[in-house]
Design a protein around this motif. Structure first.
Motif, PDB file in Angstrom:
ATOM      1  N   MET A   1       0.847  -1.190   0.000  1.00  0.00           N
ATOM      2  CA  MET A   1       0.000   0.000   0.000  1.00  0.00           C
ATOM      3  C   MET A   1       0.893   1.256   0.000  1.00  0.00           C
ATOM      4  SD  MET A   1      -2.961   0.955   2.720  1.00  0.00           S
ATOM      5  CE  MET A   1      -1.935   1.963   3.778  1.00  0.00           C
ATOM      6  N   THR A   2       0.585   2.223  -0.850  1.00  0.00           N
ATOM      7  CA  THR A   2       1.369   3.452  -0.893  1.00  0.00           C
ATOM      8  C   THR A   2       0.657   4.519  -0.076  1.00  0.00           C
ATOM      9  OG1 THR A   2       2.105   2.874  -3.094  1.00  0.00           O
ATOM     10  CG2 THR A   2       2.411   5.139  -2.436  1.00  0.00           C
ATOM     11  N   ASP A   3       1.343   5.067   0.936  1.00  0.00           N
ATOM     12  CA  ASP A   3       0.705   6.107   1.733  1.00  0.00           C
ATOM     13  C   ASP A   3       1.188   7.488   1.271  1.00  0.00           C
ATOM     14  OD1 ASP A   3       3.236   6.340   2.755  1.00  0.00           O
ATOM     15  OD2 ASP A   3       2.768   5.371   4.655  1.00  0.00           O
ATOM     16  N   ASP A   4       0.649   8.543   1.904  1.00  0.00           N
ATOM     17  CA  ASP A   4       0.971   9.906   1.475  1.00  0.00           C
ATOM     18  C   ASP A   4       2.457  10.208   1.608  1.00  0.00           C
ATOM     19  OD1 ASP A   4      -1.644  10.253   1.017  1.00  0.00           O
ATOM     20  OD2 ASP A   4      -2.052  11.506   2.782  1.00  0.00           O
ATOM     21  N   ARG A   5       3.039   9.691   2.664  1.00  0.00           N
ATOM     22  CA  ARG A   5       4.457   9.946   2.919  1.00  0.00           C
ATOM     23  C   ARG A   5       5.331   9.366   1.789  1.00  0.00           C
ATOM     24  NH1 ARG A   5       5.954   7.804   8.871  1.00  0.00           N
ATOM     25  NH2 ARG A   5       5.401   9.780   9.788  1.00  0.00           N
ATOM     26  N   THR A   6       5.006   8.138   1.428  1.00  0.00           N
ATOM     27  CA  THR A   6       5.776   7.487   0.358  1.00  0.00           C
ATOM     28  C   THR A   6       5.561   8.226  -0.958  1.00  0.00           C
ATOM     29  OG1 THR A   6       5.472   5.391   1.514  1.00  0.00           O
ATOM     30  CG2 THR A   6       6.170   5.268  -0.787  1.00  0.00           C
ATOM     31  N   THR A   7       4.321   8.599  -1.231  1.00  0.00           N
ATOM     32  CA  THR A   7       4.028   9.309  -2.484  1.00  0.00           C
ATOM     33  C   THR A   7       4.810  10.618  -2.540  1.00  0.00           C
ATOM     34  OG1 THR A   7       1.824   8.365  -2.484  1.00  0.00           O
ATOM     35  CG2 THR A   7       2.162  10.288  -3.895  1.00  0.00           C
ATOM     36  N   HIS A   8       4.856  11.335  -1.416  1.00  0.00           N
ATOM     37  CA  HIS A   8       5.596  12.603  -1.380  1.00  0.00           C
ATOM     38  C   HIS A   8       7.049  12.371  -1.805  1.00  0.00           C
ATOM     39  CE1 HIS A   8       7.088  16.522   0.035  1.00  0.00           C
ATOM     40  NE2 HIS A   8       8.123  15.827   0.475  1.00  0.00           N
ATOM     41  N   TRP A   9       7.693  11.393  -1.181  1.00  0.00           N
ATOM     42  CA  TRP A   9       9.122  11.213  -1.435  1.00  0.00           C
ATOM     43  C   TRP A   9       9.400  10.607  -2.813  1.00  0.00           C
ATOM     44  CZ3 TRP A   9      12.375  14.021   1.047  1.00  0.00           C
ATOM     45  CH2 TRP A   9      12.034  14.502   2.317  1.00  0.00           C
ATOM     46  N   ASP A  10       8.548   9.664  -3.228  1.00  0.00           N
ATOM     47  CA  ASP A  10       8.740   9.108  -4.574  1.00  0.00           C
ATOM     48  C   ASP A  10       8.611  10.210  -5.622  1.00  0.00           C
ATOM     49  OD1 ASP A  10       9.377   6.461  -4.055  1.00  0.00           O
ATOM     50  OD2 ASP A  10       7.311   5.740  -4.204  1.00  0.00           O
ATOM     51  N   MET A  48      19.973   5.222   7.560  1.00  0.00           N
ATOM     52  CA  MET A  48      18.521   5.297   7.724  1.00  0.00           C
ATOM     53  C   MET A  48      17.974   6.485   6.935  1.00  0.00           C
ATOM     54  SD  MET A  48      15.731   4.318   8.765  1.00  0.00           S
ATOM     55  CE  MET A  48      16.388   2.797   9.443  1.00  0.00           C
ATOM     56  N   GLY A  49      17.047   6.209   6.025  1.00  0.00           N
ATOM     57  CA  GLY A  49      16.530   7.278   5.178  1.00  0.00           C
ATOM     58  C   GLY A  49      17.627   7.815   4.272  1.00  0.00           C
ATOM     59  N   GLY A  50      18.405   6.900   3.748  1.00  0.00           N
ATOM     60  CA  GLY A  50      19.588   7.285   2.963  1.00  0.00           C
ATOM     61  C   GLY A  50      19.260   7.932   1.630  1.00  0.00           C
ATOM     62  N   GLY A  51      18.035   7.707   1.129  1.00  0.00           N
ATOM     63  CA  GLY A  51      17.627   8.348  -0.113  1.00  0.00           C
ATOM     64  C   GLY A  51      18.590   8.039  -1.251  1.00  0.00           C
ATOM     65  N   SER A  73      11.312   5.480   0.069  1.00  0.00           N
ATOM     66  CA  SER A  73      11.138   5.764  -1.349  1.00  0.00           C
ATOM     67  C   SER A  73      11.947   4.792  -2.212  1.00  0.00           C
ATOM     68  CB  SER A  73      11.577   7.202  -1.664  1.00  0.00           C
ATOM     69  OG  SER A  73      11.648   7.380  -3.054  1.00  0.00           O
ATOM     70  N   ALA A  74      11.227   3.923  -2.928  1.00  0.00           N
ATOM     71  CA  ALA A  74      11.905   3.019  -3.865  1.00  0.00           C
ATOM     72  C   ALA A  74      12.558   3.832  -4.989  1.00  0.00           C
ATOM     73  CB  ALA A  74      10.897   2.025  -4.439  1.00  0.00           C
ATOM     74  N   ALA A  75      11.948   4.972  -5.336  1.00  0.00           N
ATOM     75  CA  ALA A  75      12.506   5.816  -6.402  1.00  0.00           C
ATOM     76  C   ALA A  75      13.874   6.361  -6.000  1.00  0.00           C
ATOM     77  CB  ALA A  75      11.546   6.965  -6.697  1.00  0.00           C
ATOM     78  N   ASP A  92      22.905  -3.683   0.729  1.00  0.00           N
ATOM     79  CA  ASP A  92      21.565  -4.195   1.021  1.00  0.00           C
ATOM     80  C   ASP A  92      20.598  -3.007   0.960  1.00  0.00           C
ATOM     81  OD1 ASP A  92      19.349  -5.533   1.942  1.00  0.00           O
ATOM     82  OD2 ASP A  92      20.064  -5.725   4.010  1.00  0.00           O
ATOM     83  N   TRP A  93      19.690  -3.007  -0.007  1.00  0.00           N
ATOM     84  CA  TRP A  93      18.740  -1.897  -0.201  1.00  0.00           C
ATOM     85  C   TRP A  93      17.398  -2.304   0.386  1.00  0.00           C
ATOM     86  CZ3 TRP A  93      21.279   2.219  -2.116  1.00  0.00           C
ATOM     87  CH2 TRP A  93      22.440   1.988  -2.860  1.00  0.00           C
ATOM     88  N   GLN A  94      16.871  -1.518   1.274  1.00  0.00           N
ATOM     89  CA  GLN A  94      15.598  -1.882   1.897  1.00  0.00           C
ATOM     90  C   GLN A  94      14.602  -0.739   1.776  1.00  0.00           C
ATOM     91  OE1 GLN A  94      15.566  -3.741   5.725  1.00  0.00           O
ATOM     92  NE2 GLN A  94      17.580  -4.678   5.427  1.00  0.00           N
ATOM     93  N   VAL A  95      13.432  -1.062   1.224  1.00  0.00           N
ATOM     94  CA  VAL A  95      12.347  -0.078   1.131  1.00  0.00           C
ATOM     95  C   VAL A  95      11.432  -0.297   2.332  1.00  0.00           C
ATOM     96  CG1 VAL A  95      10.398   0.749  -0.240  1.00  0.00           C
ATOM     97  CG2 VAL A  95      12.472  -0.083  -1.386  1.00  0.00           C
ATOM     98  N   ALA A  96      11.396   0.683   3.227  1.00  0.00           N
ATOM     99  CA  ALA A  96      10.582   0.561   4.441  1.00  0.00           C
ATOM    100  C   ALA A  96      10.411   1.936   5.072  1.00  0.00           C
ATOM    101  CB  ALA A  96      11.247  -0.379   5.441  1.00  0.00           C
ATOM    102  N   ASP A  97       9.386   2.034   5.897  1.00  0.00           N
ATOM    103  CA  ASP A  97       9.175   3.229   6.709  1.00  0.00           C
ATOM    104  C   ASP A  97       9.771   2.926   8.081  1.00  0.00           C
ATOM    105  OD1 ASP A  97       8.050   5.084   8.558  1.00  0.00           O
ATOM    106  OD2 ASP A  97       6.350   5.429   7.223  1.00  0.00           O
ATOM    107  N   VAL A  98      10.691   3.748   8.516  1.00  0.00           N
ATOM    108  CA  VAL A  98      11.384   3.472   9.788  1.00  0.00           C
ATOM    109  C   VAL A  98      10.404   3.337  10.949  1.00  0.00           C
ATOM    110  CG1 VAL A  98      11.845   5.936  10.255  1.00  0.00           C
ATOM    111  CG2 VAL A  98      13.276   4.196  11.308  1.00  0.00           C
ATOM    112  N   THR A  99       9.260   3.987  10.856  1.00  0.00           N
ATOM    113  CA  THR A  99       8.304   3.930  11.969  1.00  0.00           C
ATOM    114  C   THR A  99       7.506   2.621  11.993  1.00  0.00           C
ATOM    115  OG1 THR A  99       6.523   5.035  10.743  1.00  0.00           O
ATOM    116  CG2 THR A  99       8.048   6.449  11.964  1.00  0.00           C
ATOM    117  N   ARG A 100       7.662   1.819  10.912  1.00  0.00           N
ATOM    118  CA  ARG A 100       6.932   0.535  10.881  1.00  0.00           C
ATOM    119  C   ARG A 100       7.874  -0.630  10.646  1.00  0.00           C
ATOM    120  NH1 ARG A 100       2.761   2.417   6.368  1.00  0.00           N
ATOM    121  NH2 ARG A 100       2.203   4.382   7.346  1.00  0.00           N
TER     122      ARG A 100
END
Ligand SMILES: C[S@@+](CC[C@H](N)C(=O)[O-])C[C@H]1O[C@@H](n2cnc3c(N)ncnc32)[C@H](O)[C@@H]1O
Length: 212
Positions: A1-10, A48-51, A73-75, A92-100
């Motif tokens: 599921m894509t949330d607003d936070r992910t959409t913003h950063w992507d 963390m949040g290396g972008g 952000s996978a992008a 090692d590339w990981q797509v995740a929200d640190v809060t979850r």
């Protein structure tokens, strides 16, 4: 599921070359100095949040071989993977929200440049602290860089929580009482690609060996 936070950063990473984003730095000189000071090349490091940061490139150049970059952000990660080419396989590339995020292992060093400051909700900060505590090995180092108390009120169009070093120390102590000692603090100015100055601060924490 894509949330607003992910959409913003992507959207941010898909819409502009990384070199044009306000947080871009061509060489992560301070981060690399602080990491090398805390941990040798045998250490496991998570950005963390290396972008799309060039930190993994610099760590690989410095001989580090156990590098993880996590970002929601996978992008963003796709940008870094493309830049690194064949060398991307060593990270090692990981797509995740640190809060979850549920870390599957522990790391010797946690680096965060301009991520924690987006967590303006106390519940999100508590969730970040839980991730930090479960992912960082006892004796490990956490380097947290955020906008300073005299820094900008927004980053990437989002409101941020600004910290003086002593505020960040107090926040981490409140979230994870007695778990960390402070090794170093400092302030620096980041020059954006557009020529603005952004005031940052950082704290280097060491997790007590007696901590869980
Ligand atoms: C200002 S950028 C900094 C990127 C990188 N650390 C650097 O120094 O170039 C913030 C980064 O945090 C990521 N981010 C924001 N919230 C996040 C969250 N809750 N979990 C994981 N990453 C997050 C964004 O996708 C973005 O890449």
């Amino acid at each position: 599921m894509t949330d607003d936070r992910t959409t913003h950063w992507d959207t941010r990473y898909a819409g502009a070359e990384p070199e044009r984003l306000s947080w871009f730095e061509a060489a992560p000189t301070l981060s690399l100095r602080l990491i090398r000071q805390a941990a040798g090349a045998e250490a496991s490091v998570i950005d963390m949040g290396g972008g799309a940061s060039r930190l993994p490139d610099a760590l690989l150049d410095a001989g580090y071989r156990d590098i993880t970059v996590l970002d929601l952000s996978a992008a963003a990660l796709a940008r870094s993977r493309a830049r690194l080419g064949d060398r991307a396989a060593a990270v090692d590339w990981q797509v995740a929200d640190v809060t979850r995020w549920q870390p599957a292992r522990r790391y010797d060093l946690w680096h965060d440049r301009a991520v924690f400051h987006f967590l303006t909700d106390a519940g999100d900060r508590a969730a970040y602290a839980r991730s930090l505590n479960s992912a960082l090995a006892p004796g490990g180092t956490a380097i947290l860089m955020s906008f300073a108390d005299d820094g900008p009120e927004k980053c990437s169009g989002l409101p941020v929580q600004r910290y003086a070093p002593e505020d960040l120390i107090a926040e981490i102590e409140q979230l994870l009482p007695g778990q960390f000692e402070v090794k170093e603090t400092g302030r620096f100015a980041h020059a954006t690609p557009g020529g603005a100055e952004q005031r940052f601060q950082y704290v280097v924490f060491q997790k007590r060996t007696s901590a869980g």
